[in-house]
Design a protein around this motif. Structure first.
Motif, PDB file in Angstrom:
ATOM      1  N   GLN A 357       0.826  -1.195   0.000  1.00 48.80           N
ATOM      2  CA  GLN A 357       0.000   0.000   0.000  1.00 48.80           C
ATOM      3  C   GLN A 357       0.865   1.251   0.000  1.00 48.80           C
ATOM      4  OE1 GLN A 357      -2.543  -0.229   3.371  1.00 48.80           O
ATOM      5  NE2 GLN A 357      -3.774  -1.933   2.562  1.00 48.80           N
ATOM      6  N   GLN A 361      -2.714   5.488   1.465  1.00 48.33           N
ATOM      7  CA  GLN A 361      -3.636   4.391   1.758  1.00 48.33           C
ATOM      8  C   GLN A 361      -3.473   3.893   3.188  1.00 48.33           C
ATOM      9  OE1 GLN A 361      -2.711   1.663  -1.355  1.00 48.33           O
ATOM     10  NE2 GLN A 361      -4.274   2.454  -2.743  1.00 48.33           N
ATOM     11  N   ARG A 362      -2.224   3.889   3.670  1.00 47.70           N
ATOM     12  CA  ARG A 362      -1.994   3.435   5.042  1.00 47.70           C
ATOM     13  C   ARG A 362      -2.531   4.452   6.046  1.00 47.70           C
ATOM     14  NH1 ARG A 362       3.105   2.045   2.933  1.00 47.70           N
ATOM     15  NH2 ARG A 362       4.047   3.844   3.992  1.00 47.70           N
ATOM     16  N   GLY A 369      -8.962   1.645   2.931  1.00 47.62           N
ATOM     17  CA  GLY A 369      -7.984   0.593   3.173  1.00 47.62           C
ATOM     18  C   GLY A 369      -8.503  -0.764   2.797  1.00 47.62           C
ATOM     19  N   ALA A 372      -8.240  -1.115  -0.859  1.00 42.15           N
ATOM     20  CA  ALA A 372      -6.875  -1.318  -1.306  1.00 42.15           C
ATOM     21  C   ALA A 372      -6.414  -2.717  -1.040  1.00 42.15           C
ATOM     22  CB  ALA A 372      -5.958  -0.310  -0.601  1.00 42.15           C
TER      23      ALA A 372
END
Length: 430
Positions: A357, A361-362, A369, A372
């Protein structure tokens, strides 16, 4: 030289007996008084002695390789106890004892054939002096004195006077030309043998004083043969030239088939072995299996050429085994499925690592999340209230069921609020 030869007079009788037996065979073919009969008898004596010394030659090879392996440890001992020679010697002897190495083992073939060399010198010198020796009687003495090798008597020397050479039925020019050519050939063969050892069959990864000593001997030995060769009879020159040629051929065979680990000869040998194995999918000879077995047993201690050999087999879909054989390796080759997915040779899909990721996104949790990570969106139904925020739905459902909302704290924490009374914000100082 005569004094040294007399010390080995006890072995002159066996040496003369062997020469006479070979002379009886070659004399029946070429004639008893010819140089071919006596010269080939000396050559046959050399071959017989060297065949008997083959076990010592094998021991010499092992001792030389062991000494090359111990050179780094010996250098450490010399540096550690450079001011204490006695302790240095004690540590050296301890190292030799622990590894089972004997420095004198590398000199065994030369030391073992020295008595035969001096005994032959004593026999030929007696023939030149018209003296019977061993089993050589008057008739054989006269026959040996008549024998000439390319115009030079068997017992003549380069340093002999013209009168002594004429007494043997030859001219001084012929004797000196023949002996000079043989001395040059003897020195050249010794130089080539030592050079072949240094350039092809020495571990190039180890730089030690031992290698410098070997390089020095490569030039010292030929000079010694040239200096002492002028005092050797023609028969002794035949003996020593034959010995050098035998040693050179024997060493070429060892370098080609059983080279020193880490040497250029090993790189060439493993290249040939790789081509042979990949072509036939097996290790043919017992000697090759022994070398493959030794390479596998080394594990992480393999040198550069041995690792290249193992990798070459892996690329060809083969794997070396502990017993020296090779088998086909299923994990070495991969195939492509119809949809383009990489698969192993067994047909199972190849496992893929999840995509990493990004930083954004983290930082954002929740639905972003989950998407993803590969989760799919849940379609909205008619029972869901469109006007109600999505993050409050789990909390309301939990409150209705009597349970404490688990997602409320998390949603507040995600929105930047802290649980409990809030401290007033202090004005920022510019």
């Amino acid at each position: 030289m005569d004094t040294i030869a007399s010390l080995f007079s006890f072995i002159t009788t066996p040496v003369s007996w062997v020469i006479v037996q070979f002379h009886s065979v070659y004399g029946a073919i070429f004639g008893p008084d010819t140089g071919w009969a006596w010269g080939l008898s000396i050559v046959s004596l050399v071959i017989l002695i060297r065949i008997c010394l083959i076990p010592l030659f094998v021991k010499q090879i092992k001792a030389t390789r062991a000494m090359q392996t111990l050179q780094p440890e010996m250098k450490k001992i010399q540096e550690r106890y450079k001011n204490d020679k006695q302790r240095q010697s004690e540590e050296m002897m301890k190292l030799y004892k622990e590894t089972g190495t004997n420095p004198l083992s590398s000199c065994l073939p030369i030391l073992a054939q020295s008595p035969f060399f001096f005994a032959l010198y004593h026999v030929l010198n007696s023939i030149a002096s018209n003296d019977t020796i061993g089993v050589i009687n008057e008739n054989l003495l006269q026959s040996a004195q008549k024998a000439h090798i390319v115009g030079a008597p068997l017992a003549a020397k380069f340093t002999d006077s013209a009168s002594k050479v004429e007494a043997l039925g030859a001219s001084l020019t012929d004797v000196r030309v023949v002996t000079a050519i043989m001395i040059v050939l003897m020195s050249a063969s010794q130089f080539f043998t030592q050079r072949q050892l240094m350039t092809k069959n020495v571990d190039t990864t180890v730089k030690t004083p031992f290698m410098q000593q070997q390089k020095m001997l490569m030039y010292v030995f030929p000079v010694m043969f040239a200096v002492f060769g002028i005092n050797f009879p023609v028969g002794v020159l035949v003996y020593w030239l034959t010995t050098n040629v035998w040693t050179m051929g024997q060493q070429m065979y060892v370098i080609h088939n059983n080279p020193t680990p880490g040497s250029k000869a090993q790189a060439s040998y493993l290249d040939r072995l790789t081509k042979h194995i990949t072509q036939h999918n097996k290790v043919g000879k017992r000697r090759d299996r022994a070398i493959v077995k030794a390479i596998v047993a080394k594990g992480r201690d393999r040198n550069e050429f041995e690792r290249k050999f193992i990798n070459g087999l892996s690329k060809a879909g083969l794997a070396a085994q502990a017993d020296g054989t090779v088998i086909k390796s299923d994990s070495a080759a991969t195939a492509q499925a119809e949809d383009g997915t990489p698969t192993t040779a067994g047909g199972a899909p190849k496992r893929q690592q999840p995509k990493r990721q990004s930083k954004s996104q983290r930082q954002h949790g929740g639905a972003g999340g989950a998407k993803a990570a590969g989760e799919t969106d849940v379609p909205k139904t008619s029972l869901t209230k469109s006007g109600e925020p999505e993050d409050t739905k789990p909390a309301a459902a939990a409150k209705k069921g009597g349970a404490k909302p688990a997602g409320g704290t998390r949603s507040k924490a995600q929105s930047g609020q802290r649980k409990g009374p809030q401290r007033p914000k202090s004005p920022s100082k510019k």
